[in-house]
Every structure is written in structure tokens, then in C-alpha cells.
Design a protein around this motif. Sequence first.
Motif, PDB file in Angstrom:
ATOM      1  N   THR A  50     -55.018   9.562  65.083  1.00 24.81           N
ATOM      2  CA  THR A  50     -55.266  10.067  63.879  1.00 24.81           C
ATOM      3  C   THR A  50     -56.058   8.971  63.294  1.00 24.81           C
ATOM      4  N   ALA A  51     -57.230   9.909  62.039  1.00 29.01           N
ATOM      5  CA  ALA A  51     -58.100   8.868  61.255  1.00 29.01           C
ATOM      6  C   ALA A  51     -56.982   8.148  60.556  1.00 29.01           C
ATOM      7  N   GLY A  52     -57.320   6.733  59.938  1.00 32.31           N
ATOM      8  CA  GLY A  52     -56.670   6.528  59.046  1.00 32.31           C
ATOM      9  C   GLY A  52     -55.266   5.652  59.550  1.00 32.31           C
ATOM     10  N   ALA A  53     -55.035   5.531  61.433  1.00 31.39           N
ATOM     11  CA  ALA A  53     -53.839   5.367  61.876  1.00 31.39           C
ATOM     12  C   ALA A  53     -53.696   3.809  61.810  1.00 31.39           C
ATOM     13  N   GLY A  54     -54.311   3.453  62.024  1.00 31.38           N
ATOM     14  CA  GLY A  54     -54.695   1.704  61.853  1.00 31.38           C
ATOM     15  C   GLY A  54     -54.544   0.765  60.815  1.00 31.38           C
ATOM     16  N   ASN A  55     -55.058  -0.163  60.109  1.00 30.13           N
ATOM     17  CA  ASN A  55     -54.891  -1.181  59.792  1.00 30.13           C
ATOM     18  C   ASN A  55     -55.011  -0.520  58.308  1.00 30.13           C
ATOM     19  N   THR A  56     -55.629   0.869  58.254  1.00 25.74           N
ATOM     20  CA  THR A  56     -55.772   1.624  56.384  1.00 25.74           C
ATOM     21  C   THR A  56     -53.909   2.147  56.509  1.00 25.74           C
ATOM     22  N   ALA A  57     -53.250   2.549  57.829  1.00 24.33           N
ATOM     23  CA  ALA A  57     -52.311   2.814  57.139  1.00 24.33           C
ATOM     24  C   ALA A  57     -50.799   2.073  57.107  1.00 24.33           C
ATOM     25  N   LYS A  58     -51.207   0.563  56.754  1.00 23.54           N
ATOM     26  CA  LYS A  58     -50.563  -0.414  56.385  1.00 23.54           C
ATOM     27  C   LYS A  58     -50.750  -0.527  55.457  1.00 23.54           C
ATOM     28  N   SER A  59     -51.564  -0.568  54.572  1.00 20.51           N
ATOM     29  CA  SER A  59     -51.854  -0.645  53.270  1.00 20.51           C
ATOM     30  C   SER A  59     -51.282  -0.866  52.201  1.00 20.51           C
ATOM     31  N   ALA A  60     -50.758  -1.240  51.319  1.00 16.00           N
ATOM     32  CA  ALA A  60     -50.103  -1.045  49.996  1.00 16.00           C
ATOM     33  C   ALA A  60     -50.809   0.036  49.389  1.00 16.00           C
ATOM     34  N   ALA A  61     -51.604   0.264  49.754  1.00 13.65           N
ATOM     35  CA  ALA A  61     -52.545   1.275  49.238  1.00 13.65           C
ATOM     36  C   ALA A  61     -52.844   1.265  47.420  1.00 13.65           C
ATOM     37  N   LEU A  62     -52.865  -0.175  47.327  1.00 12.39           N
ATOM     38  CA  LEU A  62     -53.323   0.645  45.753  1.00 12.39           C
ATOM     39  C   LEU A  62     -54.753   0.238  44.928  1.00 12.39           C
ATOM     40  N   PHE A  63     -54.863   0.636  43.841  1.00 11.99           N
ATOM     41  CA  PHE A  63     -56.622   0.998  43.289  1.00 11.99           C
ATOM     42  C   PHE A  63     -56.647   0.480  42.388  1.00 11.99           C
ATOM     43  N   ILE A  81     -43.845   4.471  31.702  1.00 10.00           N
ATOM     44  CA  ILE A  81     -44.579   3.037  32.179  1.00 10.00           C
ATOM     45  C   ILE A  81     -43.900   2.758  33.333  1.00 10.00           C
ATOM     46  N   ARG A  82     -44.248   2.657  34.743  1.00 10.96           N
ATOM     47  CA  ARG A  82     -44.198   1.991  35.895  1.00 10.96           C
ATOM     48  C   ARG A  82     -45.359   1.576  36.470  1.00 10.96           C
ATOM     49  N   PRO A  83     -45.899   0.515  36.386  1.00 16.73           N
ATOM     50  CA  PRO A  83     -46.765   0.104  37.134  1.00 16.73           C
ATOM     51  C   PRO A  83     -47.035  -0.109  37.997  1.00 16.73           C
ATOM     52  N   ALA A  84     -47.872  -0.894  38.936  1.00 14.35           N
ATOM     53  CA  ALA A  84     -48.289  -1.958  40.099  1.00 14.35           C
ATOM     54  C   ALA A  84     -47.867  -3.217  38.970  1.00 14.35           C
ATOM     55  N   ILE A  85     -47.155  -4.218  39.846  1.00 11.25           N
ATOM     56  CA  ILE A  85     -46.719  -4.964  38.902  1.00 11.25           C
ATOM     57  C   ILE A  85     -47.583  -6.889  39.891  1.00 11.25           C
ATOM     58  N   ILE A  86     -48.565  -7.770  39.443  1.00 15.85           N
ATOM     59  CA  ILE A  86     -48.773  -8.941  40.084  1.00 15.85           C
ATOM     60  C   ILE A  86     -48.484  -9.719  39.123  1.00 15.85           C
ATOM     61  N   LEU A  87     -47.370 -11.108  39.562  1.00 14.24           N
ATOM     62  CA  LEU A  87     -46.540 -11.595  39.580  1.00 14.24           C
ATOM     63  C   LEU A  87     -47.821 -13.211  38.940  1.00 14.24           C
ATOM     64  N   PRO A  88     -47.489 -14.064  38.346  1.00 11.69           N
ATOM     65  CA  PRO A  88     -48.418 -14.923  38.252  1.00 11.69           C
ATOM     66  C   PRO A  88     -48.222 -16.145  39.304  1.00 11.69           C
ATOM     67  N   ILE A  98     -45.813  -6.517  43.590  1.00 10.77           N
ATOM     68  CA  ILE A  98     -44.956  -5.477  43.580  1.00 10.77           C
ATOM     69  C   ILE A  98     -45.942  -3.945  42.907  1.00 10.77           C
ATOM     70  N   LYS A  99     -45.662  -2.773  43.914  1.00 10.37           N
ATOM     71  CA  LYS A  99     -45.734  -1.734  44.076  1.00 10.37           C
ATOM     72  C   LYS A  99     -44.529  -0.670  43.637  1.00 10.37           C
ATOM     73  N   PRO A 100     -44.208  -0.062  42.734  1.00 11.80           N
ATOM     74  CA  PRO A 100     -42.429   0.627  42.637  1.00 11.80           C
ATOM     75  C   PRO A 100     -42.744   1.912  43.074  1.00 11.80           C
ATOM     76  N   VAL A 101     -41.755   2.421  43.484  1.00 13.21           N
ATOM     77  CA  VAL A 101     -41.817   4.186  44.078  1.00 13.21           C
ATOM     78  C   VAL A 101     -40.505   4.238  43.968  1.00 13.21           C
TER      79      VAL A 101
END
Length: 414
Positions: free
Chosen positions: A47-60, A266-273, A279-282
Motif C-alpha cells: 500500500t502507499a506509505g508502507a516503507g520509510n514513510t510509515a517509520k517516520s515520527a511524522a512531526l511537522f 499544552i502538550r507539545p513535541a519537545i526538542i532537547l538541547p 520527544i513526541k508525546p502521545v
Amino acid sequence: MANGLKRTPGFFDFIIIGAGVIGSATACYLKKALPESRILLIDRYHTAGAGNTAKSAALFRNFFSSRTNRLLAGSSISYYLEPGTKVQLDPTGYLWLFSKEQWNASRTAIHELDPEKNKFEILDRDRIADILGINYQAKGHFPDVNSGIFCHLCGSLSATALARHYASLFKSMGGEINFNTDIKEFIITGQNSCYAPWDNVFIDGIVDQKGNTYNAKEFIVATGAWTHDLLAPIGIASGILPKKRQLFALKIENNAGLLADSTSTIRPAIILPAGGVYIKPVFDKNIIIVGCADDLGQPFLMSDPEPDPLYFQRAIEPVLNHYFPELDFILSLKWAGYYDYHWPDMTPVIESVANLTWVGGTSGSGIMKADAIGRIAAARVQGHKEALLADGSKFRVSRLSLQDRDVEKEELII
């Protein structure tokens, strides 16, 4: 037929190899522009998007110093807001944390941006503490937390849903799709003369794992991390190389070890220094997904595809333990995929040789720029000089080429 190859019925105007988010978007916009053309989208998966697309953190995110990246990401995000729930868009925001040294190095680039236009705000340490239960002191390998950027037009979505969205639109317009089709070889004219300079050398067809051949006027390669391995044997230096990236899902008991206030909205994705750890919260599933954008050490090769628990224990877990000492978690899932990098500017490539165009080098930001890249690639193969992006802005197609490249250095790199 020579070599015993089998031919598929018919002849295509365009064949697109790769139905990840980039290939599917390109197919969609090409078919929309040329509804009478016969276009085939091919992918090795089911199916579409089943390769590395599916393994992404999918953040924008839309937060970049480079004007090129802001155009590509900003216009793409403006499109993603339309299907919204169909692609599981969740604009939770980004909280990008900087040490004092990092802030001083990035401050000039940040102050050149417009907070209102680019939808972000600068936070001091006290404001960060209102959001996160974080240890902001430096120790050993881990720098301090001095400042932050809260980016509002950022968040997450479903990468597979986005790829399938484009593939579905493509098919609804009469596009043809072959899944479970792995392209193994290009058939090139000029073989008998050893590609003599007076020969008109071009791609005549492609061959899949079953020996079927597919013929077209134009071919588009959107295979991401596989691009180099596919094109190098036919003499094309694509400028794109693969690098393994690993993600780990952690089951957490509660939010108290991460958020300053567990009731906060407020529950954002976090980029640490430290070390590019993010971190992607779910939180609705009591899970956080963590990854690391490391540099020197990981090879630019399609190597072992399996995630390495030692990588988590040695490169990521110490960072989490330092900044969130009260966070309790259990490693529950792990997976690995590949980014397709273009050095040195980490900005996408759209280039052509003869009747073949390749699209890639998204360098970890393909999801957030896919709509714009698809539009630009479709414009390129039609011979247009400009592409019209989703927000109404125009983009000169040659800016993403290798020969006439015109992109800025990105200063805000995770």
C-alpha cells in the motif's frame, strides 16, 4: 523477446517509482495537471506509505531559518489543514529548547524571523518551567536549558494516512497503481555502442522482480533512501544518501514526570538541547516516542534495518534521565527506518537526466514538505519554470535542482 523479459500491456506517459508520501503527492499533482495522460505509480509494498514513510515520527513544523524551507513547509502545512482529521493532524506545537551556548549561536537567525507571521514565541527559563517539569541545570555531557521557542503551527499527523490520501486522489482521477512491485533494473538505450557520446541515451523501460517490463515516455524516481542504490548503477550521482534512524516508544505511568502541570492542555513535541534527542508525546495512550538526530558515527548506508536497544540505552535514555529525573517509563516498542539525506544543505533535490527525474533528499523533513515537493516535481516533469504552491506562492523549480541550485543554509537544525 530479448533476455526473456515480459512486457506489461500498454505504454505509459509517466511512471513514478515509489508510493511513499513524496511519490504519491507527485503522482497526484501530475495527474491533476494532465488528466488525459496515462500515469502509473509503482511501489514495492502492499500500500502507499508502507516503507520509510510509515517509520517516520511524522512531526511537522514551519520553523526554519531558511526561506526555502519555510516556503516548502509552510505551504504544505497550509494544505494539510484542509484534510485535517483525514490525516490525523494534531497541531500540538513544538517546544524547542536551547542551552545558553546554542541560543547565542542561533539568536541572529531567530531574530530575523517574524513571531507573528511564523507563529512562534520566545520563552525564558521561567516560562519553560511553567510547561515542563524539567531539570534545567547543566551536568557533564548535558547542557543547560536556557531558552525556548514555542512554535504554534507545528505538531504531528499520520504519515501513512497522508500518503494514502494522495494515492487515493491519484486513483480517483484515473491514475493506475501497482503495489508489490519491486523495480530491479533500468533498460537504457545505447548499450550496443557502450553509450557512445553521439547516442541519444535515455531510459527505455524498467524491470520488476518478476521480470515484467514497464515502458513510458518519462520516469520519476521517488524512492527516498533507496535512490542511490537504484540510480548509481546507471551512472547517476543522485546526491542522496541513506542514514538509519531509530525510534522508541516508551510506556509511562503518568504525565507528572514530564509536564509541570498534568492538567495542562499544552502538550507539545519537545526538542532537547542534548544530542538532537526529541520527544513526541502521545498522552492519550500514555506513550512518548523518542528519537535522536545524531551525526558522526551512523553510516550513510542501507545497513542493518533492525532497531538497536543498546542505542536507546546509551544515546537516548541518559538524556531523558537527566532532563526528566522523575519520569518513569518502560521501553515498549522500537523500530527503525532510513532518512534520505542531501548534503550539505539538507534541502530536497529535484533533478533530471534525459527522460528520468528523481525527487528526494528530504533529510528527515519529507512529511512536513511533501505537498510542496509534489507540486514542484510535477511542474518540473511538465517543463514548467514555476510551481504554484498551496498557499498561492510561486516557487522557481530550478532552485531545487543540482545544477542550478539556489537554496539557503539552514541554521536551525535539530
